[in-house]
Design a protein around this motif. Sequence first.
Motif, PDB file in Angstrom:
ATOM      1  N   ALA A  39       0.835  -1.201   0.000  1.00 52.83           N
ATOM      2  CA  ALA A  39       0.000   0.000   0.000  1.00 52.83           C
ATOM      3  C   ALA A  39       0.872   1.253   0.000  1.00 52.83           C
ATOM      4  O   ALA A  39       0.575   2.232  -0.684  1.00 52.83           O
ATOM      5  CB  ALA A  39      -0.934   0.000   1.206  1.00 52.83           C
ATOM      6  N   GLY A  40       1.960   1.228   0.743  1.00 52.86           N
ATOM      7  CA  GLY A  40       2.884   2.358   0.765  1.00 52.86           C
ATOM      8  C   GLY A  40       3.559   2.568  -0.570  1.00 52.86           C
ATOM      9  O   GLY A  40       3.774   3.699  -1.002  1.00 52.86           O
ATOM     10  N   GLN A  41       3.907   1.483  -1.238  1.00 56.01           N
ATOM     11  CA  GLN A  41       4.532   1.583  -2.550  1.00 56.01           C
ATOM     12  C   GLN A  41       3.575   2.176  -3.571  1.00 56.01           C
ATOM     13  O   GLN A  41       3.959   2.982  -4.402  1.00 56.01           O
ATOM     14  CB  GLN A  41       5.005   0.200  -3.024  1.00 56.01           C
ATOM     15  N   GLU A  42       2.309   1.763  -3.497  1.00 53.45           N
ATOM     16  CA  GLU A  42       1.313   2.299  -4.426  1.00 53.45           C
ATOM     17  C   GLU A  42       1.118   3.793  -4.200  1.00 53.45           C
ATOM     18  O   GLU A  42       1.006   4.567  -5.144  1.00 53.45           O
ATOM     19  CB  GLU A  42      -0.009   1.552  -4.265  1.00 53.45           C
ATOM     20  N   GLY A  44       3.360   5.797  -2.949  1.00 47.78           N
ATOM     21  CA  GLY A  44       4.604   6.436  -3.374  1.00 47.78           C
ATOM     22  C   GLY A  44       4.661   6.617  -4.874  1.00 47.78           C
ATOM     23  O   GLY A  44       5.156   7.627  -5.370  1.00 47.78           O
ATOM     24  N   GLU A  45       4.141   5.652  -5.604  1.00 46.30           N
ATOM     25  CA  GLU A  45       4.128   5.779  -7.061  1.00 46.30           C
ATOM     26  C   GLU A  45       3.199   6.898  -7.498  1.00 46.30           C
ATOM     27  O   GLU A  45       3.512   7.663  -8.392  1.00 46.30           O
ATOM     28  CB  GLU A  45       3.686   4.454  -7.698  1.00 46.30           C
ATOM     29  N   ASP A  46       2.044   7.005  -6.852  1.00 43.24           N
ATOM     30  CA  ASP A  46       1.100   8.061  -7.199  1.00 43.24           C
ATOM     31  C   ASP A  46       1.678   9.434  -6.879  1.00 43.24           C
ATOM     32  O   ASP A  46       1.619  10.352  -7.676  1.00 43.24           O
ATOM     33  CB  ASP A  46      -0.221   7.878  -6.443  1.00 43.24           C
ATOM     34  N   GLY A  47       2.269   9.591  -5.707  1.00 41.05           N
ATOM     35  CA  GLY A  47       2.837  10.873  -5.301  1.00 41.05           C
ATOM     36  C   GLY A  47       4.142  11.167  -5.998  1.00 41.05           C
ATOM     37  O   GLY A  47       4.473  12.313  -6.272  1.00 41.05           O
ATOM     38  N   GLY A  48       4.924  10.132  -6.316  1.00 40.59           N
ATOM     39  CA  GLY A  48       6.221  10.319  -6.949  1.00 40.59           C
ATOM     40  C   GLY A  48       6.106  10.817  -8.367  1.00 40.59           C
ATOM     41  O   GLY A  48       6.939  11.584  -8.836  1.00 40.59           O
ATOM     42  N   ALA A  49       5.078  10.423  -9.082  1.00 39.29           N
ATOM     43  CA  ALA A  49       4.921  10.840 -10.470  1.00 39.29           C
ATOM     44  C   ALA A  49       4.663  12.333 -10.556  1.00 39.29           C
ATOM     45  O   ALA A  49       5.196  13.015 -11.419  1.00 39.29           O
ATOM     46  CB  ALA A  49       3.778  10.064 -11.125  1.00 39.29           C
ATOM     47  N   ALA A  50       3.879  12.861  -9.635  1.00 38.16           N
ATOM     48  CA  ALA A  50       3.575  14.291  -9.656  1.00 38.16           C
ATOM     49  C   ALA A  50       4.800  15.105  -9.255  1.00 38.16           C
ATOM     50  O   ALA A  50       5.058  16.171  -9.790  1.00 38.16           O
ATOM     51  CB  ALA A  50       2.416  14.592  -8.709  1.00 38.16           C
ATOM     52  N   GLY A  51       5.595  14.594  -8.316  1.00 33.12           N
ATOM     53  CA  GLY A  51       6.755  15.328  -7.847  1.00 33.12           C
ATOM     54  C   GLY A  51       7.904  15.316  -8.829  1.00 33.12           C
ATOM     55  O   GLY A  51       8.700  16.244  -8.860  1.00 33.12           O
ATOM     56  N   SER A  52       7.999  14.296  -9.661  1.00 28.59           N
ATOM     57  CA  SER A  52       9.134  14.217 -10.570  1.00 28.59           C
ATOM     58  C   SER A  52       9.002  15.176 -11.742  1.00 28.59           C
ATOM     59  O   SER A  52       9.983  15.481 -12.393  1.00 28.59           O
ATOM     60  CB  SER A  52       9.280  12.779 -11.085  1.00 28.59           C
ATOM     61  N   ASP A  53       7.814  15.662 -12.033  1.00 24.15           N
ATOM     62  CA  ASP A  53       7.618  16.586 -13.139  1.00 24.15           C
ATOM     63  C   ASP A  53       8.110  17.996 -12.823  1.00 24.15           C
ATOM     64  O   ASP A  53       8.304  18.797 -13.720  1.00 24.15           O
ATOM     65  CB  ASP A  53       6.136  16.661 -13.518  1.00 24.15           C
ATOM     66  N   SER A  54       8.312  18.305 -11.543  1.00 27.94           N
ATOM     67  CA  SER A  54       8.651  19.673 -11.163  1.00 27.94           C
ATOM     68  C   SER A  54      10.078  20.045 -11.562  1.00 27.94           C
ATOM     69  O   SER A  54      10.363  21.199 -11.816  1.00 27.94           O
ATOM     70  CB  SER A  54       8.466  19.861  -9.655  1.00 27.94           C
ATOM     71  N   GLY A  55      11.009  19.073 -11.556  1.00 28.00           N
ATOM     72  CA  GLY A  55      12.384  19.354 -11.940  1.00 28.00           C
ATOM     73  C   GLY A  55      13.093  20.268 -10.962  1.00 28.00           C
ATOM     74  O   GLY A  55      14.024  20.971 -11.309  1.00 28.00           O
TER      75      GLY A  55
END
Length: 88
Positions: A39-42, A44-55
Amino acid sequence: AAIQALKEIMDGDDVDAIKAKTEELKQAAYKLAEEAYKAGQEQGEDGGAAGSDSGSGASDGGPGGGSAGDSGVEDVDYEVVDDEESDN
């Protein structure tokens, strides 16, 4: 259920039965931890995708990266006190 079974059998003197119920409880705890990890990994994937676009460079963990503030780590000053010198 595994906790209750272990509690009931712990009043007895059967060491093998206690070990068996302890093992059952351990396996149940492993399954629970595995589900929590998934559940934590799922999340993290949802939150990580939005954060990686910021650069912003926050993922490098370097000074000013922003990740240190998120993790609760602070840079602080400290002074080493040597007790042996105060005895002389």
